[in-house]
Motif scaffolding. Structure first.
Motif, short mmCIF file in Angstrom:
data_model
loop_
_atom_site.label_atom_id
_atom_site.label_comp_id
_atom_site.label_asym_id
_atom_site.label_seq_id
_atom_site.Cartn_x
_atom_site.Cartn_y
_atom_site.Cartn_z
N ASN A 1 -11.57 9.27 10.85
CA ASN A 1 -10.63 8.35 10.48
C ASN A 1 -10.82 7.11 11.41
OD1 ASN A 1 -8.40 8.84 8.30
ND2 ASN A 1 -8.87 10.63 9.50
N ASN B 1 -3.89 6.25 7.94
CA ASN B 1 -5.03 6.82 8.76
C ASN B 1 -5.23 6.37 10.10
OD1 ASN B 1 -5.73 5.81 5.61
ND2 ASN B 1 -6.95 7.65 6.06
N VAL C 1 -2.51 9.75 11.65
CA VAL C 1 -3.86 10.60 12.43
C VAL C 1 -3.58 10.53 13.94
CG1 VAL C 1 -6.21 11.01 12.82
CG2 VAL C 1 -5.25 10.19 10.45
N LEU D 1 -8.77 9.94 2.58
CA LEU D 1 -9.47 8.99 2.89
C LEU D 1 -9.68 7.89 1.67
CD1 LEU D 1 -12.64 10.54 4.86
CD2 LEU D 1 -10.44 9.50 5.75
#
Length: 347
Positions: free
Chosen positions: A73, A112, A116, A10
């Motif tokens: 996310n 992200n 993901v 992150l």
């Protein structure tokens, strides 16, 4: 406490937020962080070849923290994207700032978002796969779910696979071939699925049709709410995001090919058919994507328990560093060509 290490993924949206907030030269902070600072850190930190024990594996699978680290996310990606679009609409920006923010949000969408989404797309629950598709939406790459799951994992490391780069193919050539071939492949797979289930093209179960509609609707909403600059920003960020994905695709299987058996069929996918990296920074930031051989060996295996295998070909650098090297083909070929098994090199 060590399980929280994946929060480091992150840091990319955090750095992007910093660029959005301060603007100016900070607009380019995210690409500098992703492709300069992280590669330097990869060279500094030691390689970690260790695997989790059976007991640790069972405990990690029971620990929902690893799942929530992925789910987190979704609001971050969409929140950052909306914040960026609001800035584009309300704040006069210099051209270089606009470009820097496009690249920054594009990196967030790739790392992200798509990365993901890739992990969630392999999950067994419908809800998790749905979250994965939502993360693909702003990158305009929802077809990736179909092609990757029903195409790439079947044809990986063969000439039939759009997402496998050839020996001596440049990353720039690969961007073109992979992007277009994957999209065409996704439609072919979808049509085959419809045919097998005796459904028409206009069936509600035509996911590709849904993807087109949803992505078009997304762009229309952006255009109506944030104007033509918002639309340009959304399109450019999406392109940056999926170009980042394709660069990862490029390095994951570069030059590796499955050989054909006497029957004329390809050998099954083995642990030697994907490039791996155990550089800890890249592993954490990319949710263990760099342990790619184990992922292909068992696609349903969650990121937190992926293993390193001795027989898997290892990259000399981490994935982020390798992506930078791929941008300079002569250097990439010099580093990687000698590592490709000779028996896999075909004309």
């Amino acid at each position: 406490m060590k399980d929280l290490k994946y929060l480091a993924a992150l840091t990319i949206p955090l750095v992007a937020f910093t660029g959005l907030y301060y603007k100016g030269v900070f607009s380019f902070l995210t690409p500098v962080y992703a492709f300069v600072i992280i590669p330097v850190l990869e060279l500094i930190f030691p390689i970690d070849n260790s695997n989790v024990t059976d007991v640790e594996s069972k405990n990690r699978l029971k620990n929902r923290l690893f799942d929530w680290l992925l789910y987190l996310n979704l609001p971050i990606v969409y929140g950052l994207l909306i914040y960026a679009l609001m800035i584009i609409k309300q704040t006069p920006l210099e051209t270089y700032e606009f470009v820097g923010l496009i690249i920054s949000i594009g990196i967030v969408l790739g790392v992200n978002g798509i990365n993901v989404a890739h992990e969630l797309g392999h999950r067994q629950t419908t809800n998790e796969r749905f979250l994965g598709k939502l993360l693909l939406l702003p990158s305009l790459y929802m077809h990736f779910y179909i092609e990757h799951n029903y195409g790439h994992h079947l044809h990986a490391a063969t000439k039939e696979d759009p997402a496998t780069s050839r020996y001596n193919q440049t990353v720039y050539s690969f961007w073109i071939t992979s992007i277009f071939r994957q999209y065409v492949s996704a439609w072919k797979i979808q049509k085959k699925l419809l045919k097998n289930n005796k459904l028409s093209f206009l069936s509600l179960k035509n996911d590709m049709l849904w993807y087109v509609c949803l992505q078009t609707m997304y762009l229309l909403i952006v255009s109506l709410v944030f104007g033509y600059l918002g639309l340009l920003f959304a399109l450019s960020s999406a392109i940056t995001g999926f170009i980042l994905l394709e660069t990862v695709n490029y390095i994951e299987h570069y030059g590796l090919l499955r050989l054909k058996t006497e029957s004329g069929r390809y050998e099954r996918v083995k642990k030697i058919h994907s490039w791996n990296s155990n550089h800890v920074i890249g592993r954490i930031v990319l949710y263990e994507l760099t342990r790619h051989s184990d992922h292909h060996y068992k696609t349903s295996k969650k990121y937190q328990i992926l293993d390193c295998h001795d027989e898997s070909p290892q990259m000399p650098y981490g994935y982020p560093t390798s992506m930078v090297l791929a941008m300079v083909p002569p250097i990439w070929f010099r580093v990687m060509n000698k590592r490709v098994p000779r028996e896999m090199i075909v004309d």
